[in-house]
Write an enzyme that holds these catalytic residues in place. Structure first.
Site, short mmCIF file in Angstrom:
data_model
loop_
_atom_site.label_atom_id
_atom_site.label_comp_id
_atom_site.label_asym_id
_atom_site.label_seq_id
_atom_site.Cartn_x
_atom_site.Cartn_y
_atom_site.Cartn_z
CG PHE A 275 -0.40 0.64 2.44
CD1 PHE A 275 0.44 -0.03 3.28
CD2 PHE A 275 -0.73 1.96 2.75
CE1 PHE A 275 0.96 0.57 4.41
CE2 PHE A 275 -0.22 2.58 3.89
CZ PHE A 275 0.63 1.88 4.72
CE LYS A 276 5.29 1.58 4.66
NZ LYS A 276 4.72 0.26 5.04
#
Ligand SMILES: *Cc1c(COP(=O)(O)O)cnc(C)c1O
Length: 486
Positions: free
Chosen positions: A123-124
């Site tokens: 998700f980064k």
């Protein structure tokens, strides 16, 4: 929109002024002077927007000193089906953060929101990809350069490199512990051949890498001369980019604004769930924000007891959800600032106490530092904890029941979410990585390999470009100086 420090001793700044930085000069974290509100009419209008347009609508409330046409171009360049191509189908890729209903029973609904379809499968990428474009844009305007210097044990470093590769005016120098990352993670980073990306494999452990970064950061002269910056999780633009997917998740899971949803967030440094808190403060109808931790349960302890107690290195466990292995939560101060009604003097005192005594206590018990724990409910926070065996059981169960393979971090989320389901309020679990990144544990749970998205099949056999170095500050400074030519 102006930004103030949680410690109250730094001059207010604009979005562009804090974009390239980290901590405020007084050691605090930046937050907007007040949260912009979103009206019901706006929410209705946003339901049909593409992800890129929604991101523009949310960001324009915060980045008020970037011309709107430029901001719109940046969100459209960032949130494309091409970049988020690792989704299950091309439809899902176009949605950027697709929802998948796992279960609906007795009015209780469990949903996964996929945030891991970007280039590094975690998700980064959601925030970092935007940051890369924002940085390039801001540096071009100032005719300036930036050399990002950091240390990584996995996810953050690769997300930063994939966001900054090929960007004009930016170089990345990333330290990682030599031969300590998984083969997949190593290949992801070291196979990058872009001339502005420098991977340095340090003969030591992650702490040695971090010490080198600290030593360079403390050399203010070197830092200024070589235009050294970071992209760590306290960067405000990263937090605000994450606010967008809470709006998307809510709007996709509901049909009208009188409905509520809850989110469960696999948490480490409190960056992801802090964005959820901000979305809720903006008026998004979120019922609960559930922080899920692994064995490193600093946050779960706080939300159960009101006691914030950071851990020593020896008390920080290496787990099978390694991106949540933290000893203190670097974004937590942002929430505490709001919890204390933005009393910067008290925030200063509490975080000074974190340095000297390892924590603080807001339980309201005799001798504690305050009684704000009683207000946690008002902010919607709840929490839970998951351990290795829970991850294994959850991965197996989700695979058997719904035919979906989840990664270890998402498994921590699903385990805790199930303990917080409520009839009539859909629970959205944020999927923070794809299982291919943590194949060893998937093997243990399922006895089979995690599926690899197309293009990653032979990543370990690609040529690698990296420099091995002793844990030596003088040497790394020389390496940087030779390549920045400044
Ligand atoms: C970084 C990360 C987390 C933790 O997110 P925070 O913002 O630090 O709370 C959880 N899961 C994965 C896969 C991550 O990479």
């Amino acid at each position: 929109m102006q930004y103030v420090s949680t410690r109250g001793l730094a001059a207010p700044q604009s979005f562009s002024e804090i974009l390239l930085g980290g901590l405020a000069p007084d050691g605090g974290l930046y937050l907007p002077v007040e949260y912009p509100r979103v009206s019901g009419a706006e929410l209705d209008a946003w339901r049909k927007l593409s992800y890129a347009d929604l991101a523009f609508e949310v960001l324009r409330k915060f980045a008020t000193d970037i011309p709107e046409a430029d901001l719109k171009a940046l969100t459209h360049k960032t949130y494309t089906a091409e970049i988020y191509r690792n989704a299950h189908s091309s439809d899902d890729a176009a949605r950027i953060t697709p929802l998948r209903v796992l279960e609906e029973k007795d009015g209780k609904k469990l949903i996964l929101q996929g945030l891991s379809n970007g280039p590094t499968l975690a998700f980064k990428d959601m925030a970092m990809q935007l940051l890369g474009n924002l940085f390039e844009y801001a540096l071009a305007k100032q005719n300036a350069e930036l050399n990002i210097f950091g240390a990584t044990s996995g996810d953050t470093g690769s997300a930063a490199e994939y966001a900054m590769r090929g960007k004009k005016g930016i170089r990345v120098f990333m330290l990682s512990p030599h031969k300590k990352m998984s083969a997949f993670q190593t290949a992801q980073m070291f196979s990058l051949q872009d001339p502005n990306i420098f991977n340095i494999a340090v003969e030591g452990v992650f702490d040695d890498c971090q010490d080198m970064v600290k030593a360079v950061s403390n050399d203010l002269d070197f830092k200024a001369r070589h235009k050294i910056g970071t992209v760590n999780s306290i960067n405000w633009a990263r937090v605000v980019a994450q606010v967008v997917y809470y709006f998307r998740g809510y709007l996709s899971a509901t049909t009208s604004n009188d409905q509520k949803v809850s989110f469960t967030v696999p948490s480490g440094n409190f960056g992801n769930i802090c964005a959820g808190h901000i979305a809720r403060m903006m008026g998004l109808p979120i019922d609960k924000l559930v922080a899920a931790t692994n064995e490193n349960d600093v946050l779960d302890e706080f939300f159960r007891t009101g006691v914030y107690r950071v851990r020593k290195s020896a008390e920080t466990y290496h787990t099978s959800s390694p991106s949540m292995d933290i000893s203190k939560a670097s974004n937590f101060e942002r929430f505490i600032f709001d919890l204390l009604d933005r009393n910067a003097e008290r925030v200063r005192a509490l975080f000074a106490k974190v340095e000297t005594q390892g924590g603080f206590d807001l339980s309201g018990k005799p001798g504690s530092d305050g009684d704000e724990f009683r207000k946690i409910e008002h902010y919607g926070f709840e929490s839970g904890k998951s351990i290795h065996q829970d991850r294994i059981t959850t991965i197996r169960d989700v695979h058997a029941k719904y035919g979906v393979t989840i990664d270890t971090h998402t498994a921590d989320g699903v385990k805790v979410a199930r303990e917080h389901l409520k009839p009539g309020v859909p629970m959205i679990v944020l999927e923070t990585a794809l299982p291919a990144k943590f194949n060893e544990t998937i093997q243990e749970a399922l006895g089979q390999e995690a599926e690899r998205p197309a293009g990653f099949e032979n990543i370990e056999s690609l040529p690698q470009r990296f420099t091995v170095m002793a844990p030596d500050v003088v040497q790394v400074k020389k390496f940087i100086a030779e390549r920045t030519g400044l």
